[in-house]
Design an enzyme around this catalytic site. Structure first.
Site, short mmCIF file in Angstrom:
data_model
loop_
_atom_site.label_atom_id
_atom_site.label_comp_id
_atom_site.label_asym_id
_atom_site.label_seq_id
_atom_site.Cartn_x
_atom_site.Cartn_y
_atom_site.Cartn_z
N ASP A 43 42.97 15.81 34.06
CA ASP A 43 43.19 14.57 34.75
C ASP A 43 44.44 14.69 35.51
OD1 ASP A 43 41.93 11.36 34.52
OD2 ASP A 43 44.08 11.46 34.94
N ASP A 65 45.70 17.66 39.85
CA ASP A 65 45.19 16.90 41.15
C ASP A 65 44.28 17.32 41.80
OD1 ASP A 65 45.29 15.44 43.58
OD2 ASP A 65 47.35 15.17 43.47
N TYR A 158 34.85 5.70 50.74
CA TYR A 158 34.16 5.95 49.41
C TYR A 158 32.71 6.26 49.87
CZ TYR A 158 32.52 5.31 44.88
OH TYR A 158 32.33 5.78 43.36
N LYS A 162 30.96 9.91 49.40
CA LYS A 162 30.03 10.20 48.52
C LYS A 162 28.64 10.96 49.02
CE LYS A 162 32.12 8.85 44.76
NZ LYS A 162 32.27 9.82 43.59
N THR A 193 33.44 0.47 34.04
CA THR A 193 34.80 1.02 33.97
C THR A 193 35.94 0.25 34.43
OG1 THR A 193 34.92 1.92 36.31
CG2 THR A 193 33.61 3.20 34.64
#
Length: 263
Positions: A43, A65, A158, A162, A193
């Protein structure tokens, strides 16, 4: 996970998970362990990662990263040294985009979103792919989205990123499948989330409206994504590569106007 936890679906598998400090990455990595896998978790927030995985030795976790090429290569090397190899990858690292009208989106924020999702997916997959191609086996699962299939207003970084991730799974499949390495994507809908909760708190999404739009009547749960990823990482999906599997409660199936409940 109820009785599913007793299934040795991933017994003996060594799986790298990115974004494993929270959200989908954390839940998926824990599910993989329940299914019998050994995980190497990464992470960008190394402190949060250590807090989320206090019982995992430092040799099996790393700050990463995913936009950094050297860090991606080093993480795979470190995993191979710690676990003796790499059988699977679940690249869950991601960030929210600005969720703004196209005329107002700051280009730096747009670029950062594309880099984390698309560049990060490529760099992680390539680093793992080098080891997997050499050993002649492996499975990589990338995270796309329903936002990458249908157009969504105000998701101009985004959604396109994707969509590109799903296509990346196809192009990598065309190179690596004959060498024993499978690459697939999953396309979740909105999943409960911390990131979704923050967007809702900021007024950028309306969870109740999303639930009305979804044929199953709810947004997704982390385990919904984790189970789909586990299947694609397992030998049960040995003849599946280049797919973009919806995990969406029927979101993409619905094409009517307005809410499903009132259609």
């Amino acid at each position: 996970m109820s009785g599913l936890a007793t299934l040795p679906l991933l017994a003996g598998k060594r799986i790298l998970v990115t974004g494993a400090a929270s959200g989908i990455g954390l839940g998926a990595a824990r599910a993989f362990v329940d299914f019998g896998a050994s995980v190497f978790v990464t992470d960008r927030d190394a402190d949060a990662l250590a807090a989320a995985w206090p019982d995992l030795t430092e040799e099996r976790r790393a700050g990463l990263d995913v936009v950094d090429e050297a860090q991606c290569d080093a993480s795979v090397d470190r995993m191979v040294a710690a676990l003796g190899g790499i059988d699977g990858v679940f690249n869950s690292a991601g960030i929210a985009d600005p969720v703004q009208l196209a005329l107002d989106v700051p280009i730096d924020a747009w670029q950062r979103t594309v880099d984390v999702h698309l560049r990060g997916s490529f760099l992680v997959a390539r680093a793992a792919g080098r080891a997997m191609v050499a050993q002649g086996a492996g499975s990589i699962v990338l995270v796309s989205s329903v936002n990458g299939v249908g157009g969504i207003p105000r998701r101009h970084a985004y959604g396109p990123a994707k969509a590109a991730i799903a296509h990346l799974a196809r192009t990598l499949t065309c190179e690596w499948a004959a060498r024993g390495v499978r690459v697939n994507a999953i396309a979740p809908t909105y999943i409960a989330t911390p990131m979704i909760e923050r967007l809702a708190a900021e007024g950028k999404i309306d969870i109740a409206r999303l639930e009305r739009r979804t044929p199953m009547g709810r947004i997704g749960r982390v385990e919904d994504v984790a189970h789909a990823a586990a299947y694609l990482l397992s030998d049960l999906s040995a003849y599946i590569s280049g797919a973009n599997l919806p995990v969406d409660g029927g979101w993409l199936a619905y094409g009517g106007p307005g809410d499903v409940a009132t259609a």
